[in-house]
Design an enzyme around this catalytic site. Sequence first.
Site, short mmCIF file in Angstrom:
data_model
loop_
_atom_site.label_atom_id
_atom_site.label_comp_id
_atom_site.label_asym_id
_atom_site.label_seq_id
_atom_site.Cartn_x
_atom_site.Cartn_y
_atom_site.Cartn_z
N LEU A 82 -4.27 -10.96 0.79
CA LEU A 82 -5.36 -11.93 1.02
C LEU A 82 -5.83 -12.40 -0.36
O LEU A 82 -6.46 -11.65 -1.09
CB LEU A 82 -6.48 -11.29 1.81
CG LEU A 82 -6.08 -10.76 3.20
CD1 LEU A 82 -7.28 -10.16 3.92
CD2 LEU A 82 -5.45 -11.87 4.05
N ASP A 99 -13.39 4.26 9.70
CA ASP A 99 -13.78 4.27 8.27
C ASP A 99 -14.30 2.88 7.92
O ASP A 99 -13.99 2.31 6.88
CB ASP A 99 -12.57 4.61 7.39
CG ASP A 99 -12.99 4.80 5.92
OD1 ASP A 99 -12.12 4.76 5.02
OD2 ASP A 99 -14.22 4.92 5.67
N LYS A 104 0.88 -1.19 0.00
CA LYS A 104 0.00 0.00 0.00
C LYS A 104 0.91 1.23 0.00
O LYS A 104 1.70 1.42 0.92
CB LYS A 104 -0.91 -0.02 1.23
CG LYS A 104 -1.89 1.15 1.29
CD LYS A 104 -2.94 0.93 2.37
CE LYS A 104 -3.89 2.11 2.45
NZ LYS A 104 -4.95 1.88 3.49
N ASP A 156 -7.47 -1.37 6.18
CA ASP A 156 -7.52 0.10 6.06
C ASP A 156 -7.74 0.79 7.40
O ASP A 156 -8.74 1.45 7.63
CB ASP A 156 -8.64 0.51 5.08
CG ASP A 156 -8.50 1.96 4.69
OD1 ASP A 156 -9.36 2.48 3.98
OD2 ASP A 156 -7.50 2.59 5.11
N ASN A 201 -13.97 -1.66 3.35
CA ASN A 201 -12.77 -1.89 4.18
C ASN A 201 -12.87 -3.17 4.98
O ASN A 201 -12.33 -3.28 6.08
CB ASN A 201 -12.52 -0.68 5.08
CG ASN A 201 -12.00 0.50 4.28
OD1 ASN A 201 -11.34 0.31 3.26
ND2 ASN A 201 -12.32 1.71 4.72
N1 LIG Z 1 -3.92 -7.07 2.23
C1 LIG Z 1 -4.74 -7.02 1.17
N2 LIG Z 1 -5.04 -8.14 0.49
C2 LIG Z 1 -5.86 -8.09 -0.58
N3 LIG Z 1 -6.45 -6.97 -1.05
C3 LIG Z 1 -6.18 -5.82 -0.38
C4 LIG Z 1 -5.32 -5.78 0.74
N4 LIG Z 1 -5.27 -4.49 1.21
C5 LIG Z 1 -6.05 -3.76 0.38
N5 LIG Z 1 -6.58 -4.54 -0.57
C6 LIG Z 1 -7.48 -4.10 -1.65
O1 LIG Z 1 -7.18 -2.70 -1.95
C7 LIG Z 1 -8.33 -1.88 -1.68
C8 LIG Z 1 -7.89 -0.55 -1.09
O2 LIG Z 1 -7.19 -0.82 0.11
P1 LIG Z 1 -7.36 0.23 1.33
O3 LIG Z 1 -8.80 0.41 1.62
O4 LIG Z 1 -6.47 -0.19 2.44
O5 LIG Z 1 -6.73 1.55 0.69
P2 LIG Z 1 -7.44 2.97 0.62
O6 LIG Z 1 -6.44 3.99 0.27
O7 LIG Z 1 -8.24 3.20 1.83
O8 LIG Z 1 -8.39 2.75 -0.58
P3 LIG Z 1 -9.80 3.49 -0.66
O9 LIG Z 1 -9.49 4.96 -0.61
O10 LIG Z 1 -10.36 3.00 -1.93
O11 LIG Z 1 -10.54 3.00 0.58
C9 LIG Z 1 -9.18 -2.68 -0.71
O12 LIG Z 1 -10.55 -2.31 -0.81
C10 LIG Z 1 -8.93 -4.12 -1.18
O13 LIG Z 1 -9.78 -4.44 -2.24
MG LIG Z 2 -10.07 1.81 2.13
#
Ligand SMILES: Nc1ncnc2c1ncn2[C@@H]1O[C@H](COP(=O)(O)OP(=O)(O)OP(=O)(O)O)[C@@H](O)[C@H]1O
Ligand SMILES: [Mg+2]
Length: 482
Positions: free
Chosen positions: A188, A234, A115, A251, A239
């Site tokens: 995951l 959030d 990330k 998240d 999430n």
């Molecule tokens: N560890 C993980 N394994 C698999 N998929 C993941 C993982 N972490 C995040 N994702 C995928 O990436 C997406 C965005 O991750 P995350 O919500 O942590 O980032 P974000 O910046 O908050 O994104 P958003 O602004 O869209 O919420 C998640 O909704 C999921 O689909």
């Molecule tokens: Mg998110």
Amino acid sequence: MGLSSHMESLDLCDQNDIHRDHINTQVMDKHAQNIKTDELSGGKTKKTTKDKANRATVENVLDPRTMRFLKALTTRGVISEFNGCLSTGKEANVYHAFSGTGPNGETERRELAIKIFKTSILVFKDRERYVDGEFRFRNSRSQHNPRKMIKVWAEKEFRNLKRIYQSKVVPTPEPVEVRSNVLVMEFLNRGDGFASPRLKDYPFKDAAEISSYYFTMVAYMRLLYQKCQLVHADLSEYNALIHENKLYIIDVSQSVQPEHPMSLDFLRMDIKNVNGFFERMSIDIFSERVIFQFVISETLEKFAGDYSSSTDLVEYIAKNLPVKSTPEDEAEDEVFRSLHLVRNLGGLEERDFDRFTMGKFDLLKSLIANDNKKNAKNFTASEQFELSSSSEDEDDSDDGSGSESESDGDDSIRASDEDEDEEGSDSDYVEKTKDNKHKKHEDKDMKKQRKDEAKDAKREKRKTKVKKHVKKRLVKKTKSKK
Ligand SMILES: Nc1ncnc2c1ncn2[C@@H]1O[C@H](COP(=O)(O)OP(=O)(O)OP(=O)(O)O)[C@@H](O)[C@H]1O
Ligand SMILES: [Mg+2]
């Protein structure tokens, strides 16, 4: 093409600062198309051409500094192959990668989610309220350096992830490493190389399965609060992932501790969002207030299970939480949403105190008492404490020791008030000349008139203020009701 060879070309940048940016752009151009930014989760893994969108993705997140951090992680074997983009969120992009030979030389090829937080100033503007007031990050808030702010943010997610992962009460991806704005965690995997689906996209079998995930989500909110001392802040169907038939929470960059001044508001928001999703899935839901009580109550009436077990909590929820069914329940939720929750009277601002005495605030404790009827009287202070309408006023300097010192206190208060008026009005009322210098001389009558007006205004104000010893009584009585 692995990341490592792509990184080699970055070495060029170290040789000559002057052309660094120029070369970087070249490097970006040359290799951008090799960083597969196709949607791993959804679309087929096709060779992506270097179209506009990809360039934007690469440039927006994979700036030269971030590339250097990725290179460092590669050199150390934390990651070996950097693949496609799983998601491009407003705050961060998430990429798929494989682990390298780990620090102890193990070569198991784990799938990782990388990330990478965006460093654009706009985004982190609304992050401040989650960092402000957080004891853990009190010193690290760098007001004006967005890159430092993003580093704090990524570390915050790493630390929250670690706390939840180590608590073993709420499933979450295993955190691996954080370096500046790059967070590495367990990926995951749905089993076929794609990411496990979000709650939002999950193909539920039937209503019973939807309800069981709803109960689990409610249980997780309580476990996060009680066992991890965290409010997600959030929480939503975006999430939460369903991985190997279990709900995983992700998240947690904005998650806060219960001491955070807005934690209860964030909790209410989470409850509202979770309820909104499951209500749209047309299953029975619980009222927000009931969930709120369930999450923050230390103990649960008639609960005989293990407070750390989501299974026991889910069973309890299914049997004991009353389903929201009547228009009154909805009305009660409306009121609940509008409540200004304070932990105790000490948390009230001076100016809010008067509104408290009009019963405009609800003390947290009466929300968590099981039978609110019995505790209703704790809500409205005005019923509970007969405030003498003619309550004499008291100056703040007084120690408020109570009525006995009131009379002579008054005189001293009045005197000190007069002094205060003297000096106060000097500082408050002296007009500023345009170059902001205090006006030195003012004619006598004007000054006298101004001072008299100031004194009258203060006297008026004192008439409505609640006396300090009355406040003390309010606090004492409310505390004794705990
Ligand atoms: N560890 C993980 N394994 C698999 N998929 C993941 C993982 N972490 C995040 N994702 C995928 O990436 C997406 C965005 O991750 P995350 O919500 O942590 O980032 P974000 O910046 O908050 O994104 P958003 O602004 O869209 O919420 C998640 O909704 C999921 O689909
Ligand atoms: Mg998110």
